[in-house]
Design a protein around this motif. Structure first.
Motif, short mmCIF file in Angstrom:
data_model
loop_
_atom_site.label_atom_id
_atom_site.label_comp_id
_atom_site.label_asym_id
_atom_site.label_seq_id
_atom_site.Cartn_x
_atom_site.Cartn_y
_atom_site.Cartn_z
N TYR A 14 0.84 -1.21 0.00
CA TYR A 14 0.00 0.00 0.00
C TYR A 14 0.87 1.26 0.00
O TYR A 14 0.61 2.20 -0.74
CB TYR A 14 -0.92 -0.01 1.23
N ASN A 15 1.90 1.24 0.81
CA ASN A 15 2.84 2.36 0.89
C ASN A 15 3.43 2.66 -0.49
O ASN A 15 3.43 3.80 -0.94
CB ASN A 15 3.94 2.00 1.90
N ARG A 16 3.90 1.64 -1.16
CA ARG A 16 4.49 1.82 -2.49
C ARG A 16 3.46 2.36 -3.48
O ARG A 16 3.72 3.28 -4.24
CB ARG A 16 5.08 0.50 -2.99
N TRP A 17 2.28 1.76 -3.47
CA TRP A 17 1.20 2.16 -4.37
C TRP A 17 0.82 3.62 -4.17
O TRP A 17 0.72 4.39 -5.14
CB TRP A 17 0.00 1.25 -4.11
N MET A 18 0.64 4.04 -2.93
CA MET A 18 0.27 5.43 -2.67
C MET A 18 1.40 6.39 -3.05
O MET A 18 1.15 7.47 -3.60
CB MET A 18 -0.10 5.63 -1.20
N ASN A 19 2.63 6.02 -2.76
CA ASN A 19 3.75 6.89 -3.13
C ASN A 19 3.83 7.05 -4.65
O ASN A 19 4.05 8.15 -5.15
CB ASN A 19 5.07 6.35 -2.57
N GLU A 20 3.65 5.98 -5.38
CA GLU A 20 3.65 6.07 -6.85
C GLU A 20 2.58 7.03 -7.33
O GLU A 20 2.81 7.84 -8.23
CB GLU A 20 3.45 4.68 -7.47
N ARG A 21 1.39 6.94 -6.76
CA ARG A 21 0.28 7.81 -7.15
C ARG A 21 0.58 9.28 -6.84
O ARG A 21 0.35 10.16 -7.67
CB ARG A 21 -1.00 7.36 -6.46
N LEU A 22 1.08 9.54 -5.63
CA LEU A 22 1.35 10.94 -5.24
C LEU A 22 2.47 11.54 -6.07
O LEU A 22 2.38 12.70 -6.48
CB LEU A 22 1.67 11.04 -3.75
#
Length: 183
Positions: A14-22
């Protein structure tokens, strides 16, 4: 969740996914918008993204001292420990994004190695002031991921104030469907 190790793998993804999006959204904005002081804890979107990289670097270097498989965290030895939480480790968004992606890869790889015995072990470390601390690794890792979520929430608020739609950010959308075990 069947166990803590599984939960931490979910949080790392989740951390990776959200960072990619931001970072993708930040990459669409002019530099002046990213650097503008918007009254957040770390001033700007760039300042807050920088703080997350700084804090994650500090924690990963602490985890390196504890890790049951320290070779996975060995790349952290190439970075100096930041001395201030508002440091700017990278000069621009492209460099910061590359560092973020690198850190997220290390986080996912390390968390994939964790088991119940490792998570039950205490973590001993020094604060930035040099004060010794001893905390449970599992609780410290919960703090690690919660801290990231806290500051990403600030970034999503700053984006919303700028008219940028971040979309759904809930962890819930990352939960696997029990009817589809191969997710």
């Amino acid at each position: 969740m069947s166990d803590l190790a599984t939960a931490f793998r979910l949080l790392a993804g989740y951390n990776r996914w959200m960072n990619e999006r931001l970072y993708a959204l930040a990459g669409e904005l002019p530099e002046t918008e990213l650097l503008a002081d918007r009254g957040a804890f770390f001033g700007s979107v760039f300042g807050t993204l920088s703080h997350l990289v700084v804090a994650d670097t500090i924690w990963l270097k602490r985890f390196r001292q504890h890790a049951s498989r320290p070779q996975i965290l060995a790349p952290m030895d190439t970075l100096e420990t930041p001395r201030m939480l508002d440091a700017r480790p990278c000069a621009d968004l492209a460099a910061l994004r590359a560092r973020r992606e690198w850190l997220d890869g290390i986080i996912v790889a390390w968390v994939d190695t964790l088991d119940a015995a490792t998570l039950a072990m205490p973590l001993e470390y020094l604060t930035l002031r040099g004060d010794p601390f001893r905390r449970p690794l599992d609780g410290t890792l919960l703090h690690f991921f919660n801290h990231q979520t806290h500051h990403r929430g600030q970034i999503t608020t700053l984006f919303a104030q700028m008219g940028v739609d971040v979309g759904v950010t809930d962890l819930f959308v990352r939960l696997p469907d029990p009817a589809t075990p191969d997710q």
